[in-house]
Design an enzyme around this catalytic site. Structure first.
Site, PDB file in Angstrom:
ATOM      1  N   GLU A 110       0.860  -1.182   0.000  1.00 47.82           N
ATOM      2  CA  GLU A 110       0.000   0.000   0.000  1.00 47.82           C
ATOM      3  C   GLU A 110       0.898   1.235   0.000  1.00 47.82           C
ATOM      4  OE1 GLU A 110      -2.560   0.084   3.355  1.00 47.82           O
ATOM      5  OE2 GLU A 110      -3.374  -1.914   3.026  1.00 47.82           O
TER       6      GLU A 110
ATOM      7  N   ASP B 215      -4.800   8.927  10.003  1.00 44.49           N
ATOM      8  CA  ASP B 215      -3.419   8.580  10.282  1.00 44.49           C
ATOM      9  C   ASP B 215      -2.959   9.042  11.651  1.00 44.49           C
ATOM     10  OD1 ASP B 215      -3.089   7.489   7.710  1.00 44.49           O
ATOM     11  OD2 ASP B 215      -2.822   9.493   6.879  1.00 44.49           O
TER      12      ASP B 215
END
Length: 263
Positions: free
Chosen positions: A50, A61
């Site tokens: 990824e 995140d």
């Protein structure tokens, strides 16, 4: 069209192991190193890679990945660099590359343009953490036209109705969120992940990979007992930050060994 991501997961299963999916921020710490890091990740045993293009306002995140993406932006990363990185990496490895991206970046670039350039670069598809299938008609149409995989996220709090929608719309695998919250290492994984995978199976999911909070080989081994693969991000980014490409390779080999312990 055959899903390259699903084929990679099936190939891992044929070898008696779960799939190891590794995440890296595109362009971290710079474009050249990012390319070498992704190739090293593949050579160390990752079945799927990824790549996450930097985004100035991340909602999913954790701090380690946020700091890495800010470094990439500060070092001049531009969207065109994403396709350059993918092109360079896919020239050196057959491991399929998924782009994990916030939807705004795709929409601003142009959905069809983005899909076409991703195909031309050798990419395998998108993971879209901030759109759901019912809001992703443009992407579903573009992915069906180009044969790109579309990976949607399923959370422990998702209703049965939404899980069925996610399973029906996803290709490659369903990104199974281990616990609620942002990415990052955790001392223990939420037991809800196992139950979520069971629910996804009941709705016909052929491939379910678990991510968020997985940081070591022991956790990878635990996940692949019940899921098709384990996704590791923050720990790999930290290894690259602290130990360079060699540090990343070392950790990736350990994580790949953990995936061998499939029940």
């Amino acid at each position: 069209m055959t899903s390259r991501v699903a084929a990679a997961i099936d190939a891992a299963h044929a070898e008696g192991r779960g799939a190891f999916v590794g995440y890296l921020p595109a362009g971290f710490p710079d474009v050249a190193t990012s390319i070498e890091a992704a190739v090293a990740l593949a050579e160390a045993g990752a079945d799927v890679i990824e790549l996450g293009p930097p985004y100035s306002d991340p909602v999913m995140d954790g701090l380690v990945i946020q700091e890495a993406t800010q470094t990439a932006l500060a070092n001049g990363f531009r969207m065109r660099d994403l396709f350059t990185i993918i092109r360079e990496v896919t020239a050196r490895t057959d491991v399929p590359i998924l782009v994990m991206t916030y939807w705004n970046l795709v929409e601003q670039y142009g959905v069809d343009r983005y899909a076409d350039e991703l195909v031309a670069a050798g990419g395998a598809g998108l993971i879209t953490p901030d759109i759901t299938p019912d809001a992703g008609a443009a992407w579903i149409t573009a992915s069906e036209r180009t044969g790109l995989d579309r990976v949607f996220l399923a959370a422990p709090t998702s209703s049965d109705e939404r899980l069925k929608m996610i399973v029906d719309a996803s290709t490659g695998f369903v990104y199974t969120v281990s616990t609620m919250g942002i990415t990052g290492e955790r001392a223990s994984l939420d037991a809800a992940a196992r139950g979520l995978v069971e629910r996804l199976r009941a709705f016909g999911a052929q491939h379910a990979c678990v991510g968020i909070g997985i940081s070591n080989a022991e956790q990878v081994a635990g996940v692949v007992e019940y899921a098709d693969g384990a996704i590791v991000g923050t720990a790999l980014v930290k290894a690259l930050r602290d130990g360079g490409v060699e540090g990343l390779s070392s950790l990736a080999r350990e994580l790949s060994a953990g995936a061998v312990q499939r029940a």
